[in-house]
Structures are given as C-alpha cells and as structure tokens.
Design an enzyme around this catalytic site. Structure first.
Site, short mmCIF file in Angstrom:
data_model
loop_
_atom_site.label_atom_id
_atom_site.label_comp_id
_atom_site.label_asym_id
_atom_site.label_seq_id
_atom_site.Cartn_x
_atom_site.Cartn_y
_atom_site.Cartn_z
CG ASP A 69 -11.97 1.71 -7.71
OD1 ASP A 69 -11.90 0.84 -6.96
OD2 ASP A 69 -12.67 1.73 -8.70
N GLY A 72 -16.07 1.53 -4.09
CA GLY A 72 -17.42 2.11 -3.45
C GLY A 72 -18.38 2.76 -4.60
CD GLN A 178 -18.17 12.06 -1.96
OE1 GLN A 178 -19.26 13.04 -2.60
NE2 GLN A 178 -17.79 11.17 -2.44
N GLY A 205 -17.69 12.92 -5.87
CA GLY A 205 -18.93 13.10 -6.39
C GLY A 205 -18.76 13.85 -7.80
CG ASP A 255 -9.88 8.13 -12.41
OD1 ASP A 255 -10.42 9.33 -11.94
OD2 ASP A 255 -10.77 7.03 -12.53
#
Ligand SMILES: [Zn+2]
Length: 359
Positions: A69, A72, A178, A205, A255
């Site tokens: 990842d 963030g 996003q 999100g 995931d």
C-alpha cells in the site's frame, strides 16, 4: 512481475507478516498473495533491511503475489486521531511523530520505499476522502489525489530508468479513485488518472450506505469507470458476501484485515452449505460464523466447518480450539487464523469456478 489469477484475496501483512501465522501456514491455507504496509517499512532501518535481503518476499520467505500500500492510510489515521488534518499539503503529509519532530511523507517517498519493498504491485499515495467530508474537501481530495498520482508515476518511471528495470520485471502501478459518493467527481478523478495511465485502479475511501454496509451503487459505478483491460482493486473491502457482489461487478482484488482480526476474536467463518453454483454464492445465508469461545463448543468434537479442508479442521476439533482459547494457548490464534484464511481462499476458488452469469 507476476500477475495472479483473478479474483484474488490478499490478507494484510502489516509488519511484513500475517499475524499469528508463518509463511508455510499461508501456503497451506492456499493464500496466493498479501498486502504489506509501506508506512511500517518506511523508516531507514527497515529500508536498509529490505535492501539487504532483496525485498519483502525474501524477508517473509513468501513468493506469492505482493501488493504494497502507499502508507497513506496509516498516516491519515494517525492525523485523524490527533486532529491535525491541516497537515496534508500538496507536497505531501506533514505530521508530528512520537519524537515530536515534523516528518514529511510525500508521494515520491512512498514510491521510493515501495521500490525497496519490491512488490508485484505498488499503490500511489492518495488523499483519502473522509466519509464525513463536505463537498469542498471531497473536491480537494480528488484534485490532490490526481496530483499525487502524477508525481508518483513520474517518480516510478525515474526509478525504473535509474535501476534499469525492464518491462518484464517492472512492478504494476495502481492509482486510487477518490470522490466519496459524488459520481461526477468519481468520474472526473477516474478519467484524469486514466489519462496519466496506470496498470490498475483502486476503489478509494470506504463509502457506506444507510445501513452502514458498503455502498454497492458507488462500488458498481466506480468499477464501470475503469477500463476492463486494467486491474480493478476494491481496496480495503472484504466481508465474504461483499466479495461475491464486488466480484460480480468486475472487481478483481480484495484485501481486508477482517479474517485475521476476527480469528483473534474467536469469530470463525463457516459455509452454511456447500455452494453448488453461482446462485448459492449470492445467497447471504450461506455465509455463517460461530464464536468458538461459547460454552456450547466445550465438548463439540466436530471440526469448525465440516466442509473445510484446512489444517485446523483436518487436525483439531471445536472442543480443542475452544480449550486453546480458554487456556490462552498461543495455538488458538494460529489455528483460528489458518481456518479463516482458508475460508476466504475457498470462497475465491468458488468464485473462479462458478462465474458470474452462470447458475
Ligand atoms: Zn478450516
């Protein structure tokens, strides 16, 4: 670079390990890949270790598919907990660390760290749209996500060139879409990212509907925005029944920390019946669970799930596992985690066998 078969589920290997289990346990549970967290591997000591060993696969002794990842999510959780949202700038993320000094985490730094991890798939740093964000903040997160994706791609190309990594060996690069529940902004974000060009796109999100479940309308809308010849990663989603529905929409990768976390909390998954076709998978009643700590399992000599072929179900009874949890035997966490992971990989096998649109 290795492309796995889709759909695929990737459990979370936070510090370069899936909690409570070894890499041979992962293989035994037929886990084909994991997600590792860049944030925990970003400090100099960890990066030096990664560079020394040749990357996370060697460190974990796991040769399956690895996605890293961006780091963030952990950063934003940290900022959110401390109430310092103002520290996200176009340059990157500025925050107070435990030592009190300010550290800047940038899209470029995220990519550099991920090159040390040496995954099969890297994820660009994105500006996560918080569920409670107003329209101004949603737009800001979309614009910044596009800007950071552009910077990430440039840094990615620079390092590929610098390290002489050729086409066959280069990791995939994913950008995150996003925009919260705003369809126009989702579309705008997706198009801008597609124009830059990535190998994969992710659902950014966690958008919930009025019942606090995953918003399936937005999930489907975003899936349709992504070209079918690229990989669609439903980031951070992974309740078993949600996986079925998202897979039907075209999402390829899932995931989630759920199966391993639930295992540690004694919540074990079972299939109500053996699914005989796709129609059984879209029946939510097939997904059941039990709490192994309950007294009713004290003398239950059946496996957790009679349909399961995992190491735990083959070798241990519910009564034994109940007792391991009760006596705080460390076997409990390992055996429960192996079973829940196998439940997920079995679900993936069913999804591959019983394709969407078939019976
Ligand atoms: Zn099992």
């Amino acid at each position: 670079m290795k492309t796995p078969e889709f759909p695929i589920f990737l459990p979370d290997a936070t510090h370069g390990a899936v909690r409570s289990v070894s890499s041979s346990d992962l293989i035994e549970a037929k886990v084909e890949g994991v997600v590792v967290n860049t944030y925990h591997l970003a400090d100099n000591e960890q990066r030096a270790k990664l560079d020394r060993t040749g990357g996370i696969k060697n460190m974990m002794d796991f040769q399956g598919f690895v996605a890293s990842d961006s780091g963030g999510w952990q950063l934003f959780s940290l900022i959110h907990r401390r109430g310092k949202k103002e520290h996200i700038t176009d340059e990157g993320v500025v925050f107070d660390s435990d030592e009190g000094k300010k550290v800047i985490f940038t899209p470029e730094k995220s990519v550099q760290t991920q090159f040390s991890i040496r995954p099969d798939m890297m994820i660009c740093l994105d500006d996560f749209t918080p569920p409670e964000a107003d329209s101004k903040r949603v737009r800001e997160s979309v614009e910044r996500t596009i800007l950071w994706a552009k910077k990430s791609k440039e840094e990615y190309l620079r390092i590929l060139d610098e390290q002489g990594i050729d086409e066959r060996k280069k990791p995939l690069l994913l950008a995150v879409i996003q925009g919260g529940t705003d369809k126009e902004l989702r579309k705008y974000c997706a198009q801008a990212l597609i124009d830059i060009g990535f190998d994969a796109y992710g659902f950014g999100g966690y958008v919930v509907d009025e019942n606090k479940g995953l918003d399936m309308e937005i999930s489907e809308y975003v899936a349709e925005l992504i070209p079918d010849d690229t990989i669609k990663f439903a980031l951070g989603t992974g309740k078993p029944y949600d996986i079925v529905r998202l897979s039907d929409m075209g999402w390829d990768i899932f995931d989630c920390t759920l199966p391993t976390r639930d295992a540690r909390h004694q919540r074990l998954y079972t299939f109500g019946n053996k699914p005989a076709g796709h129609k059984d998978l879209i029946n939510p009643d097939i997904f059941q669970f039990l709490y192994i700590g309950k007294q009713i399992f004290k003398e239950d000599n059946r496996p957790i799930d009679e349909l399961c072929d995992c190491y735990t179900c083959t070798n241990h009874t519910r009564a034994q596992l109940h007792n391991y949890f009760k006596t705080k035997d460390s076997m409990a966490l390992r055996l429960a985690t192996i079973h829940n992971l196998r439940h997920y990989t079995k679900l993936i096998e069913y999804l591959r066998e019983y394709k969407h649109g078939s019976n």
